[in-house]
Each structure stands twice: as C-alpha cells, then as structure tokens.
Motif scaffolding. Structure first.
Motif, PDB file in Angstrom:
ATOM      1  N   LEU A  28      -7.359   4.273   4.601  1.00 52.14           N
ATOM      2  CA  LEU A  28      -8.412   3.299   4.882  1.00 52.14           C
ATOM      3  C   LEU A  28      -7.836   1.899   5.037  1.00 52.14           C
ATOM      4  CD1 LEU A  28     -11.430   2.518   5.065  1.00 52.14           C
ATOM      5  CD2 LEU A  28     -11.413   2.295   2.568  1.00 52.14           C
ATOM      6  N   ASN A  29      -6.991   1.479   4.083  1.00 48.38           N
ATOM      7  CA  ASN A  29      -6.399   0.147   4.157  1.00 48.38           C
ATOM      8  C   ASN A  29      -5.497   0.000   5.380  1.00 48.38           C
ATOM      9  OD1 ASN A  29      -7.642  -0.718   1.807  1.00 48.38           O
ATOM     10  ND2 ASN A  29      -5.974  -0.010   0.501  1.00 48.38           N
ATOM     11  N   ALA A  41     -17.107   1.264   6.720  1.00 53.70           N
ATOM     12  CA  ALA A  41     -16.295   2.285   6.035  1.00 53.70           C
ATOM     13  C   ALA A  41     -15.813   1.860   4.652  1.00 53.70           C
ATOM     14  CB  ALA A  41     -15.111   2.686   6.923  1.00 53.70           C
ATOM     15  N   PRO A  42     -15.225   0.656   4.481  1.00 53.77           N
ATOM     16  CA  PRO A  42     -14.747   0.296   3.136  1.00 53.77           C
ATOM     17  C   PRO A  42     -15.860   0.265   2.102  1.00 53.77           C
ATOM     18  CG  PRO A  42     -13.857  -1.187   4.801  1.00 53.77           C
ATOM     19  CD  PRO A  42     -14.916  -0.386   5.471  1.00 53.77           C
ATOM     20  N   TYR A  43     -17.049  -0.215   2.483  1.00 57.94           N
ATOM     21  CA  TYR A  43     -18.149  -0.370   1.533  1.00 57.94           C
ATOM     22  C   TYR A  43     -18.832   0.959   1.217  1.00 57.94           C
ATOM     23  CZ  TYR A  43     -17.232  -4.829   3.747  1.00 57.94           C
ATOM     24  OH  TYR A  43     -16.587  -5.932   4.273  1.00 57.94           O
ATOM     25  N   VAL A  56      -4.442   8.596  -1.487  1.00 60.26           N
ATOM     26  CA  VAL A  56      -4.043   8.765  -0.095  1.00 60.26           C
ATOM     27  C   VAL A  56      -5.165   8.292   0.836  1.00 60.26           C
ATOM     28  CG1 VAL A  56      -3.375  10.431   1.677  1.00 60.26           C
ATOM     29  CG2 VAL A  56      -2.463  10.651  -0.648  1.00 60.26           C
ATOM     30  N   VAL A  57      -6.418   8.606   0.483  1.00 64.63           N
ATOM     31  CA  VAL A  57      -7.562   8.169   1.285  1.00 64.63           C
ATOM     32  C   VAL A  57      -7.632   6.646   1.307  1.00 64.63           C
ATOM     33  CG1 VAL A  57     -10.073   8.181   1.463  1.00 64.63           C
ATOM     34  CG2 VAL A  57      -8.861  10.284   0.881  1.00 64.63           C
ATOM     35  N   ASP A 104       0.830  -1.208   0.000  1.00 63.02           N
ATOM     36  CA  ASP A 104       0.000   0.000   0.000  1.00 63.02           C
ATOM     37  C   ASP A 104       0.863   1.256   0.000  1.00 63.02           C
ATOM     38  OD1 ASP A 104      -2.300  -1.496   0.002  1.00 63.02           O
ATOM     39  OD2 ASP A 104      -2.542  -1.460   2.178  1.00 63.02           O
ATOM     40  N   ILE A 105       1.958   1.225   0.750  1.00 65.43           N
ATOM     41  CA  ILE A 105       2.875   2.367   0.778  1.00 65.43           C
ATOM     42  C   ILE A 105       3.465   2.593  -0.617  1.00 65.43           C
ATOM     43  CG2 ILE A 105       5.077   3.200   1.675  1.00 65.43           C
ATOM     44  CD1 ILE A 105       4.399   1.820   4.312  1.00 65.43           C
ATOM     45  N   LEU A 106       3.842   1.511  -1.304  1.00 68.35           N
ATOM     46  CA  LEU A 106       4.375   1.629  -2.662  1.00 68.35           C
ATOM     47  C   LEU A 106       3.366   2.296  -3.588  1.00 68.35           C
ATOM     48  CD1 LEU A 106       6.408   0.987  -4.922  1.00 68.35           C
ATOM     49  CD2 LEU A 106       5.318  -1.257  -5.135  1.00 68.35           C
ATOM     50  N   LEU A 107       2.110   1.896  -3.505  1.00 64.90           N
ATOM     51  CA  LEU A 107       1.083   2.476  -4.369  1.00 64.90           C
ATOM     52  C   LEU A 107       0.913   3.969  -4.122  1.00 64.90           C
ATOM     53  CD1 LEU A 107      -1.690  -0.300  -4.294  1.00 64.90           C
ATOM     54  CD2 LEU A 107       0.078   0.081  -6.020  1.00 64.90           C
ATOM     55  N   VAL A 108       0.876   4.374  -2.867  1.00 66.60           N
ATOM     56  CA  VAL A 108       0.675   5.793  -2.577  1.00 66.60           C
ATOM     57  C   VAL A 108       1.919   6.603  -2.920  1.00 66.60           C
ATOM     58  CG1 VAL A 108       1.417   5.846  -0.155  1.00 66.60           C
ATOM     59  CG2 VAL A 108      -0.411   7.353  -0.902  1.00 66.60           C
ATOM     60  N   VAL A 109       3.114   6.022  -2.761  1.00 61.72           N
ATOM     61  CA  VAL A 109       4.345   6.719  -3.132  1.00 61.72           C
ATOM     62  C   VAL A 109       4.390   6.957  -4.638  1.00 61.72           C
ATOM     63  CG1 VAL A 109       6.850   6.475  -3.318  1.00 61.72           C
ATOM     64  CG2 VAL A 109       5.709   6.010  -1.147  1.00 61.72           C
ATOM     65  N   LEU A 110       4.038   5.949  -5.429  1.00 61.48           N
ATOM     66  CA  LEU A 110       4.001   6.113  -6.887  1.00 61.48           C
ATOM     67  C   LEU A 110       3.013   7.197  -7.293  1.00 61.48           C
ATOM     68  CD1 LEU A 110       4.151   2.390  -8.116  1.00 61.48           C
ATOM     69  CD2 LEU A 110       5.953   4.128  -8.245  1.00 61.48           C
ATOM     70  N   ALA A 111       1.884   7.264  -6.595  1.00 58.51           N
ATOM     71  CA  ALA A 111       0.907   8.311  -6.897  1.00 58.51           C
ATOM     72  C   ALA A 111       1.456   9.693  -6.562  1.00 58.51           C
ATOM     73  CB  ALA A 111      -0.382   8.044  -6.125  1.00 58.51           C
TER      74      ALA A 111
END
Length: 280
Positions: A200-201, A230-232, A195-196, A158-165
């Motif tokens: 959440l994750n 919250a997730p749904y 980021v949201v 998850d950190i990798l995904l947000v860093v790439l963004a």
C-alpha cells in the motif's frame, strides 16, 4: 466509499474497541479511523464540482497534503509497534526503528514545506466549466524531482520494516518446525499484513510520482480514487481483523505488562514449555 466501509465495520469496532480495555493500539486505531474519515471527506469536498474561494481552497489543499503525510506516519508507527512486539519487546529494535523513523518524518515535513506550502511552488486557479459550475484546482510550479528523491528513503524504510517482519516469520517457522508444531496463526497474519502495508505504501509513493507525468484526466482521476480511499479503508480494517482473529481463539493468558498486545496461546499443560507470544 469511506462512510460505507465505516458502517460495515461499526459493529466490530464497538465489540473490539469501545467494549474492551484501551491500549496503545486502540489509540492508534482511533487515530487512523477517525482522522482518516475526516481527511477523506475533506478530499471529496475539495475535489467536488462546486466553487470555493481561492483562499479557502488553498487552505483546504494544504491541510489535505499535511494530513496525508501525518496519516502515512501513523501507519508506520503501527508497523513499528507490532515489530516491537514480534521481537519480544526488544528495546534495541524499538530504538533503532524510531531513530530511523525520525529522518523519515523530517522528509515528510520538508516535502510539505517546499513542495506544497510555499506560495511560489503552488497556486490555486478557478476552472470554469459552465457559468454555473466552477471550482478551484491546484497548479504546480516546481518539478517532480523533489518528490521523487524524497520518496526513495521512505521506500527504503518501508523495505526495512517488511524485511524485519519476514525475518521474524522465517525464525518462527523454523522453530515451530523443529518442535513439530503448526505456525502461530497470529504471527502469520501479522506478517501478512505487514506485507500488505508495504504494498500500500509503495503504491502511494508511486502514485505521488506518476501524478507529475502528463496523464489523461481519466487516469489521474482513477489514481486519486485509490489515493483518497484505499489507505483509510485498509489500515483500520487490518487492525480490526487481527482483533477479530484473536477473539475467535482460546487465549490462556493476556500479558498485563504489554497491555493487550501479547497473548499466550499455549494450552495450560504446555504453558511452562512453550510460551508463544502473538501480537493482537
């Protein structure tokens, strides 16, 4: 809560989902929306104060746990799809993210098998409140270390995904500043939603770990309220909000090669000099 949220978003869903050409993101939206609603209803029924036979209760509990893992994987697929668009449909980025995603899926499956599905790891017991009120609940016979250790690689992904963004956003802001133009609204919105998603994750992973602690009943119930709602609510709402933002903008051209996921927002006069992609 989930049904009320669905009623609030139903008009937008008709406008931005059912009344337009379907795309990959449309199918992802329908999956998280309707599978999420079904999962939330089942979670609410299983946690209600009415009796279920032990065999039925165990089956519902396992479906819930496997379903939550599947839903979490769907949210990550949405992030991967949007990053693929933000990186100008870069195949290497897509292949790297999918390659790293497969071990994450394997971790979810491993946890669901070892922590939830084995008869020696969990048992269902009847809780009697009064002679007329009883229900089944789960009792765990394994420690929390498996859940804690397996959550670390998932959080790292998850950190990798947000860093790439965030890297895309920094490059975009730098390029726009050099051209003395305002940042593209869609790029900013999508990064904000990444980021949201990450928060959440991360919150869900923390809750899954904290639930093993000896907390009070009130604290556990409050965590489950967040965990089961919250997730749904957040995931499909963010998808709809991006479509709604796009609908309020004057779009010059919609790419046919990337369905409705790329929109050229530049004015016709600047179209040859500034083609600015935005993920819808």
């Amino acid at each position: 809560m989930i049904c009320y949220e669905y009623i609030l978003q139903f008009e937008k869903e008709v406008t931005y989902v059912w009344a337009r050409q379907w795309s990959v993101m449309t199918y992802l939206y329908l999956a998280v929306r309707y599978f999420g609603i079904s999962l939330a209803i089942i979670c609410a029924c299983w946690g209600g104060l009415f009796y279920m036979p032990e065999a039925v209760s165990r089956g519902i509990f396992l479906f819930m746990q496997w379903g939550i893992s599947f839903y979490s994987c769907l949210t990550k697929v949405i992030l991967i799809w949007r990053l693929y668009a933000l990186y100008n449909q870069s195949k290497p980025v897509l292949y790297v993210l999918l390659g790293l995603f497969l071990p994450v899926v394997a971790l979810y499956i491993t946890v669901d098998i070892l922590l939830w599905s084995r008869s020696s790891a969990i048992s269902m017991q009847v809780i009697v409140i009064t002679p007329n009120i009883k229900y089944c609940t789960a009792f765990f016979h394994t420690g929390p270390m498996l859940a804690i250790y397996t959550s670390i690689p998932i959080i790292c992904y998850d950190i990798l995904l947000v860093v790439l963004a965030i890297v895309v956003l920094r490059k975009h802001l730098k390029d726009r500043k050099g051209l003395k133009l305002k940042p593209n609204t869609f790029v900013v919105v999508i990064i904000r939603y990444h980021v949201v998603y990450f928060v959440l994750n991360l919150a869900i992973q923390i809750i899954m770990t904290v639930l093993w602690a000896n907390l009070s009943t009130v604290a556990i119930n409050l965590m489950f309220v967040f965990y089961d709602t919250a997730p749904y609510i957040i995931v499909p709402r963010l998808i709809i909000s991006i479509w709604e933002t796009h609908a309020k903008d004057n779009c010059v051209h919609v790419s046919t090669t990337f369905e409705d996921c790329v929109c050229w927002t530049s004015p016709p006069i600047l179209e040859q000099h500034e083609m600015d992609p935005c993920v819808v």
